[in-house]
Each structure stands twice: as C-alpha cells, then as structure tokens.
Write an enzyme that holds these catalytic residues in place. Structure first.
Site, PDB file in Angstrom:
ATOM      1  N   LEU A 202       0.830  -1.198   0.000  1.00 34.17           N
ATOM      2  CA  LEU A 202       0.000   0.000   0.000  1.00 34.17           C
ATOM      3  C   LEU A 202       0.865   1.248   0.000  1.00 34.17           C
ATOM      4  O   LEU A 202       1.921   1.274   0.623  1.00 34.17           O
ATOM      5  CB  LEU A 202      -0.912  -0.003   1.234  1.00 34.17           C
ATOM      6  CG  LEU A 202      -1.964  -1.106   1.275  1.00 34.17           C
ATOM      7  CD1 LEU A 202      -2.699  -1.076   2.615  1.00 34.17           C
ATOM      8  CD2 LEU A 202      -2.972  -0.947   0.147  1.00 34.17           C
ATOM      9  N   ASP A 232      -8.109   6.826   9.920  1.00 31.47           N
ATOM     10  CA  ASP A 232      -7.361   6.944   8.660  1.00 31.47           C
ATOM     11  C   ASP A 232      -6.977   5.543   8.208  1.00 31.47           C
ATOM     12  O   ASP A 232      -6.070   4.929   8.780  1.00 31.47           O
ATOM     13  CB  ASP A 232      -6.110   7.805   8.840  1.00 31.47           C
ATOM     14  CG  ASP A 232      -6.446   9.245   9.177  1.00 31.47           C
ATOM     15  OD1 ASP A 232      -7.427   9.756   8.605  1.00 31.47           O
ATOM     16  OD2 ASP A 232      -5.752   9.836  10.011  1.00 31.47           O
ATOM     17  N   LEU A 233      -7.630   5.038   7.195  1.00 27.46           N
ATOM     18  CA  LEU A 233      -7.464   3.650   6.763  1.00 27.46           C
ATOM     19  C   LEU A 233      -6.001   3.291   6.521  1.00 27.46           C
ATOM     20  O   LEU A 233      -5.327   3.934   5.709  1.00 27.46           O
ATOM     21  CB  LEU A 233      -8.282   3.412   5.493  1.00 27.46           C
ATOM     22  CG  LEU A 233      -8.231   1.999   4.910  1.00 27.46           C
ATOM     23  CD1 LEU A 233      -8.818   1.007   5.895  1.00 27.46           C
ATOM     24  CD2 LEU A 233      -8.965   1.955   3.575  1.00 27.46           C
ATOM     25  N   ASP A 234      -5.520   2.270   7.227  1.00 27.56           N
ATOM     26  CA  ASP A 234      -4.162   1.735   7.059  1.00 27.56           C
ATOM     27  C   ASP A 234      -3.080   2.781   7.268  1.00 27.56           C
ATOM     28  O   ASP A 234      -1.962   2.643   6.769  1.00 27.56           O
ATOM     29  CB  ASP A 234      -4.012   1.091   5.672  1.00 27.56           C
ATOM     30  CG  ASP A 234      -4.873  -0.137   5.517  1.00 27.56           C
ATOM     31  OD1 ASP A 234      -5.073  -0.837   6.516  1.00 27.56           O
ATOM     32  OD2 ASP A 234      -5.360  -0.394   4.401  1.00 27.56           O
ATOM     33  N   GLU A 235      -3.376   3.842   8.011  1.00 27.96           N
ATOM     34  CA  GLU A 235      -2.391   4.896   8.237  1.00 27.96           C
ATOM     35  C   GLU A 235      -2.173   5.179   9.718  1.00 27.96           C
ATOM     36  O   GLU A 235      -1.669   6.233  10.081  1.00 27.96           O
ATOM     37  CB  GLU A 235      -2.811   6.178   7.506  1.00 27.96           C
ATOM     38  CG  GLU A 235      -2.827   6.042   5.989  1.00 27.96           C
ATOM     39  CD  GLU A 235      -3.142   7.343   5.282  1.00 27.96           C
ATOM     40  OE1 GLU A 235      -3.057   8.410   5.934  1.00 27.96           O
ATOM     41  OE2 GLU A 235      -3.464   7.308   4.079  1.00 27.96           O
TER      42      GLU A 235
END
Length: 290
Positions: A202, A232-235
């Site tokens: 990602l 915050d998606l995947d952050e």
C-alpha cells in the site's frame, strides 16, 4: 551459601510526560521507597516534541506490597511531573479478541504461540464474518462468534463487537486479516487497543489481488506492516514492519506464501510488544522499547 538475589512479584511501569530534569530520579526514588528492584529500564527523550517516555520492569521483594499500594504511591509523583502512566503486574495476560475473515495464517500463528506460551495473551473469543475458521477455534477450545457484515448490517455487527469487548473485558483487539473496514466511530472507541496487519504494497497495489499486481510490476521486496487502528485507513501509528527479498523467478503464488509468512511474524511481534507494554503512542508515531 548465597542463592543469588531474591526476587518477588514483577511489575511494569510505563510513562510519558513533558521533559524536565529530575524525572528519572523521581521514578527511581519511588521504587526505592516501595522495595522495588529494577530488572529492565528504557527511556526516550523526544527533543523535537519535548516529550519523555520511559518503561521500567521491576520486582518488589516486600510480600505485602500490592498493585494498589504501588499505584497510590506513584500518584503524587505523576501529579508533580504531569505524567501519563500505567502500571501492571507483569504476569497478567493481555485479554485478546482476534478477528479474521478468509485468510487464517495470522490467526493460526497467534493461537499456536499463545498455546505454547510464546505470547502472554489470553484469547476468550474469535470473531469472524465467515465460518471458515470455526473448526480451528473449536480445536483450541475458544468460543467462535460468527458476525456477518453487509452494508445494511454493519452498524449492528459493530455494536455486537463492542458488546463482546465489554462483556469479555478485552484489552486488545487484533485484526488478523479481517477484511472489513471499521467505521470511524468504532476506530475511535478502540483507539490504542486495536492492531491491524496488512501487506506493505500500500498504497501502490490496492484491491483483492495485490501480490499478482506486485508480480506483474516485478517487485523485489515483499513485506508487511502492523499498526494501530485509526479512522485513517491503514495509516495508524506503525508498530512493526519487515520485508523479504524476492526474485524474477518467483511467481505470484510464491509471493503470496512469502507474504503470509512475514505478515504472521510481524503481527506476532506487534502483539507481543503490546502485551508487554513496550509500545507507546507518540502522536502519529510509536515509541517501541524492544
């Protein structure tokens, strides 16, 4: 004849606060007053944010000393230095709820490590939006909760998850390849106590077939990232990452196998460090006392 140093019950103290002189002296003074003996001590001074972090693993030789006594004894120190802190008995297992979908490598790895004592966690429940790994849960004697998720039922599914977290007194939620996006509200309610694992491609290779995309682009590294869950998606704050090198001769299936291995290892390390109170969130980063 001396049999070596006498040890007692073990505890872990973690703290963070604005940096100022005398902090370490205040902490060690507290330990001396409460018959504490330091086994391991680590600290980090973030000069950029003027923030001090510390983890102390200690034992107490006084058999009458209780966790409550230690907490009440440290409270004045914390107030004087504006310290955010947590104090645990080291032997207490982290009550962990594991969530999974259709990829079971991380789930299987965590359960095996738990059974063999490699992880100091207790797993009172497994939650999944599919039934694929219900037999695996049964083989470990762990209650399996099938909670299907659709666009229409997502609020009810998340409400059920929070019910289980509350009812089972869960300390940590692990998304072991749980392939559903959590709502912002749920992420906020689980802040600091939910860990996710995903491949490290990602944001380049999104979608259901990232390893195929990676193979088509000729990537030379396959890796994984474990992080705390945030809206915050995947952050979220990164806990651990790792990579393995691949070559042009390895096809998509080989990349998938390598990816599963590194995902399981990275997630296991993240869960281990969290269960040992070795991770402290520092805004959008983490301090990890390994």
């Amino acid at each position: 004849m001396s049999l070596g140093p006498t040890t007692g019950r073990e505890f872990v103290l973690t703290l963070s606060c604005p940096d100022r002189s005398g902090l370490v002296h205040a902490v060690t003074g507290f330990l001396v007053r409460h018959s504490g003996n330091i086994q391991e001590s680590q600290q980090f001074d973030d000069r950029l944010k003027d923030r001090f972090f510390m983890r102390v693993h200690f034992d107490v030789t006084d058999p009458g000393m209780r966790l409550e006594d230690l907490k009440s004894g440290f409270a004045p120190v914390a107030e004087a230095y504006r310290i955010s802190w947590q104090l645990y008995e080291a032997s207490t297992p982290t009550r962990t709820l594991i969530m999974v979908s259709k990829f079971g490598h991380c789930l299987n790895d965590l359960l095996f490590r738990c059974r063999t004592g490699a992880l100091n966690i207790e797993v009172p429940a497994i939650v999944s939006n599919h039934r694929d790994f219900e037999p695996l849960a049964e083989s470990y004697g762990i209650p399996f909760h099938h909670v299907p998720v659709t666009k229409e039922t997502k609020p009810e599914a998340e409400a059920r998850l929070l019910e289980l977290v509350e009812e089972l007194d869960i300390d940590l939620v692990v998304l072991a390849r749980y392939m559903q996006i959590l709502s912002n509200d749920l992420c906020k309610q689980l802040e600091g106590r939910a860990i996710n694992i995903h491949h490290s491609f990602l944001p380049s290779f999104k979608g259901a077939r990232p390893y195929v995309q990676a193979h088509e682009r000729g990537v030379k590294l396959v890796g994984a990232t474990a992080h705390y869950v945030t809206p915050d998606l995947d952050e979220g704050p990164i806990i651990e990452q790792d990579v393995v090198r691949v070559s042009h001769s390895q096809g998509p299936d080989s990349l998938v196998a390598l990816g599963r291995d590194v995902e399981a290892q990275v997630l296991a390390r993240a869960v281990e460090w969290h269960s040992q109170s070795r991770i402290m969130v520092n805004d959008n980063r983490t301090v990890v006392f390994r």
